[in-house]
Scaffold this motif. Structure first.
Motif, PDB file in Angstrom:
ATOM      1  N   TYR A   1     -38.072 -42.438  -1.342  1.00 43.84           N
ATOM      2  CA  TYR A   1     -38.915 -43.421  -0.664  1.00 43.84           C
ATOM      3  C   TYR A   1     -38.094 -44.625  -0.211  1.00 43.84           C
ATOM      4  CZ  TYR A   1     -42.492 -47.133  -0.319  1.00 43.84           C
ATOM      5  OH  TYR A   1     -43.281 -48.180   0.094  1.00 43.84           O
ATOM      6  N   THR A   2     -38.425 -45.160   0.943  1.00 44.49           N
ATOM      7  CA  THR A   2     -37.773 -46.363   1.449  1.00 44.49           C
ATOM      8  C   THR A   2     -38.781 -47.507   1.478  1.00 44.49           C
ATOM      9  OG1 THR A   2     -36.255 -45.092   2.834  1.00 44.49           O
ATOM     10  CG2 THR A   2     -36.530 -47.424   3.371  1.00 44.49           C
ATOM     11  N   SER A   3     -38.505 -48.560   0.705  1.00 44.03           N
ATOM     12  CA  SER A   3     -39.384 -49.728   0.699  1.00 44.03           C
ATOM     13  C   SER A   3     -39.298 -50.452   2.022  1.00 44.03           C
ATOM     14  CB  SER A   3     -38.994 -50.676  -0.436  1.00 44.03           C
ATOM     15  OG  SER A   3     -39.165 -50.071  -1.698  1.00 44.03           O
ATOM     16  N   LYS A   4     -40.398 -51.097   2.396  1.00 50.38           N
ATOM     17  CA  LYS A   4     -40.431 -51.870   3.634  1.00 50.38           C
ATOM     18  C   LYS A   4     -40.548 -53.348   3.285  1.00 50.38           C
ATOM     19  CE  LYS A   4     -42.591 -48.162   6.324  1.00 50.38           C
ATOM     20  NZ  LYS A   4     -43.766 -47.771   7.130  1.00 50.38           N
TER      21      LYS A   4
ATOM     22  N   SER B   1     -37.159 -51.620 -10.393  1.00 51.39           N
ATOM     23  CA  SER B   1     -37.836 -51.038  -9.238  1.00 51.39           C
ATOM     24  C   SER B   1     -38.899 -51.988  -8.718  1.00 51.39           C
ATOM     25  CB  SER B   1     -38.484 -49.700  -9.624  1.00 51.39           C
ATOM     26  OG  SER B   1     -39.375 -49.873 -10.712  1.00 51.39           O
ATOM     27  N   THR B   2     -39.074 -52.017  -7.404  1.00 49.67           N
ATOM     28  CA  THR B   2     -40.118 -52.827  -6.796  1.00 49.67           C
ATOM     29  C   THR B   2     -41.481 -52.201  -7.084  1.00 49.67           C
ATOM     30  OG1 THR B   2     -39.572 -51.654  -4.744  1.00 49.67           O
ATOM     31  CG2 THR B   2     -38.749 -53.901  -4.978  1.00 49.67           C
TER      32      THR B   2
ATOM     33  N   SER C   1     -47.838 -54.576  -2.172  1.00 48.44           N
ATOM     34  CA  SER C   1     -46.647 -53.771  -2.386  1.00 48.44           C
ATOM     35  C   SER C   1     -46.969 -52.559  -3.260  1.00 48.44           C
ATOM     36  CB  SER C   1     -45.548 -54.618  -3.043  1.00 48.44           C
ATOM     37  OG  SER C   1     -44.378 -53.858  -3.245  1.00 48.44           O
TER      38      SER C   1
ATOM     39  N   SER D   1     -41.803 -55.608  -2.713  1.00 51.33           N
ATOM     40  CA  SER D   1     -40.792 -55.079  -1.790  1.00 51.33           C
ATOM     41  C   SER D   1     -40.475 -56.065  -0.669  1.00 51.33           C
ATOM     42  CB  SER D   1     -41.274 -53.751  -1.188  1.00 51.33           C
ATOM     43  OG  SER D   1     -42.493 -53.929  -0.484  1.00 51.33           O
TER      44      SER D   1
ATOM     45  N   ASP E   1     -43.868 -51.027  -5.289  1.00 53.64           N
ATOM     46  CA  ASP E   1     -44.243 -49.798  -4.598  1.00 53.64           C
ATOM     47  C   ASP E   1     -43.611 -48.577  -5.275  1.00 53.64           C
ATOM     48  OD1 ASP E   1     -41.749 -50.703  -3.786  1.00 53.64           O
ATOM     49  OD2 ASP E   1     -42.088 -50.411  -1.650  1.00 53.64           O
ATOM     50  N   ILE E   2     -42.324 -48.692  -5.617  1.00 57.65           N
ATOM     51  CA  ILE E   2     -41.635 -47.581  -6.285  1.00 57.65           C
ATOM     52  C   ILE E   2     -42.171 -47.380  -7.695  1.00 57.65           C
ATOM     53  CG2 ILE E   2     -39.391 -46.847  -7.189  1.00 57.65           C
ATOM     54  CD1 ILE E   2     -38.130 -48.096  -4.703  1.00 57.65           C
TER      55      ILE E   2
ATOM     56  N   GLY F   1     -47.266 -48.076  -2.505  1.00 58.73           N
ATOM     57  CA  GLY F   1     -46.762 -46.968  -3.305  1.00 58.73           C
ATOM     58  C   GLY F   1     -47.820 -45.929  -3.601  1.00 58.73           C
TER      59      GLY F   1
ATOM     60  N   ARG G   1     -34.567 -47.412  -9.397  1.00 61.40           N
ATOM     61  CA  ARG G   1     -35.771 -46.697  -8.976  1.00 61.40           C
ATOM     62  C   ARG G   1     -36.482 -46.050 -10.177  1.00 61.40           C
ATOM     63  NH1 ARG G   1     -36.222 -45.656  -3.428  1.00 61.40           N
ATOM     64  NH2 ARG G   1     -34.509 -46.574  -2.252  1.00 61.40           N
TER      65      ARG G   1
END
Length: 426
Positions: A422-425, A170-171, A207, A157, A173-174, A211, A392
């Motif tokens: 969810y919002t990735s950082k 998707s990253t 990352s 992310s 974390d997702i 998640g 996602r």
């Protein structure tokens, strides 16, 4: 965290600090001044610049064929060579032929960043760059002075927010949120249970860990963390620690070797819990090892797309073409990843051609106009928002040596409710 894990963490911190220092020195260097982009206009009105010489567009690939992701790097690169060959046979782009320049960094931070420094002045962009930490190390250069489109084989992310680095799928974390959601809905995890998470130090593992922590808080689970290094291949200590902790399932965010060791050691010790890995934590060659039976029983993988053995016309054609080009090589999902990235870059080149702007900036802008990219592997990608992942959704796979590529689908593409909100950082 256990004593073994603490030792790993301390050693890993020192190792990471040393590697980061080297990366910062290397990434601060550049072999070419950027006061002249070399922009010019051809007779047909198409603007060109760095990475285009004569009638050839050169793309770069920074891969790993000698390190922890050697099997992935080989198949990704060969799939991209195949794409370029077919693209050129069909006439290329705007009458230009496409060339691919490849460097192997062996998953070594110094080699990865020096390889980028070497190739950057000579290429239009990178159709491959394996390793989230290495891409992150040159992110400021890419965003600030280089402005070359990079489609990495990396899903951290921390790479979000750049108009030039576009993660496909998707990253981590997702993807991990979708993986843990699968464990809850299909493997009986419930409020109050503990789950283990074995993860690489650095951007990839951190990352993914974000998640699992996120969904654990929402679902009332506890995460037992075990940090490891890419050079740690024996997961005996980690399995022992997680078994003592009484975890009901395990997430692994590491490489294929670590995943195989984890699942194999757990099975040998009678620790019968489901294990799910991120997309880069499996290679079909593992099914021929002693860990093979355990992998087919208790192991799952969250993937950004359908596997190479999918029952779609596009997958079947890719399998046939790849086998014709590389008849001695194993099929795996690295082929899908490599082909997908090459196809996305190819589409951006074609759109930039239509706009008569094949400069780096023109190709970057062209990719950001693609809102539905789908090559027949189960998920559509939207590249228009640089601050968000292009998808996602995840497909849940399970090892199966009877399927081409060694993976079967156990849950079709989809995004859990938690993943959608969810919002990735970065």
């Amino acid at each position: 965290m256990t004593t073994a894990s603490t030792k790993i963490t301390r050693y890993g911190t020192r190792t990471a600090a040393g590697a980061l220092a080297a990366l910062l020195v290397l990434s601060g260097c550049s072999s070419k001044a950027k006061d002249d982009s070399g922009t010019r206009t051809a007779a047909d009105g198409v603007k060109t610049g760095r990475g285009i010489s004569g009638r050839t567009i050169t793309l770069g690939a920074l891969t790993d064929v000698t390190g922890v992701y050697a099997t992935l790097g080989k198949s990704v690169t060969q799939a991209q060579r195949l794409y370029v060959k077919q693209l050129n046979a069909a006439g290329g782009v705007c009458g230009y032929k496409v060339a691919l320049t490849v460097r192997d960094h062996g998953y070594d931070p110094q080699k990865a960043v020096s390889g980028y420094t070497e190739l950057e002045p000579e290429v239009l962009g990178f159709v491959q760059f394996i390793g989230s930490p290495f891409v992150a190390a040159v992110k400021k250069r890419i965003d600030g002075q280089d402005k070359d489109l990079v489609l990495p084989q990396a899903w951290s992310s921390t790479l979000l927010g750049s108009p030039y680095i576009r993660v496909i799928g998707s990253t981590y974390d997702i993807e991990t949120i979708n993986a843990v959601d699968f464990l809850i809905k299909k493997k009986g995890l419930k409020k109050g249970d503990r789950i283990g998470h074995v993860y690489f130090e650095g951007d990839y593992g951190e990352s993914a860990l974000a998640g699992s922590r996120y969904l654990a808080r929402k679902a009332g689970l506890a995460v037992v963390e075990q940090k490891i290094k890419p050079t740690d291949n024996d997961m005996t200590a980690q399995v022992a620690a997680l078994k003592r902790a009484g975890v009901k399932a395990i997430v692994v965010s590491a490489g294929p070797r670590q995943a195989a060791s984890l699942v194999g050691v757990a099975a040998a010790s009678g620790f019968d819990v489901p294990v799910i890995g991120n997309n880069s934590a499996f290679a079909p060659q593992l099914l021929a090892t002693e860990a093979g039976p355990a992998l087919t029983k208790n192991y799952y993988v969250a993937s950004p797309s359908l596997p190479i053995g999918a029952d779609t016309p596009q997958a079947k054609k890719l399998v046939a073409d790849y086998r014709a080009a590389y008849p001695k090589d194993t099929l795996d999902n690295g082929i899908v990843a490599g082909w997908t990235a090459a196809s996305a870059f190819g589409d951006a080149l074609k759109k930039a051609c239509t706009a008569k702007d094949l400069t780096r900036e023109g190709v970057d802008k062209a990719l950001l106009t693609i809102n539905t990219f789908d090559i027949g592997f189960g998920t559509a990608q939207n590249f228009t928002d640089a601050a968000a992942p292009s998808s996602r959704e995840s497909v849940i796979l399970q090892p199966d040596k009877g399927v081409p590529g060694g993976m079967k689908v156990v849950q079709e593409a989809g995004a859990s409710e938690a993943a959608r909100t969810y919002t990735s950082k970065p």
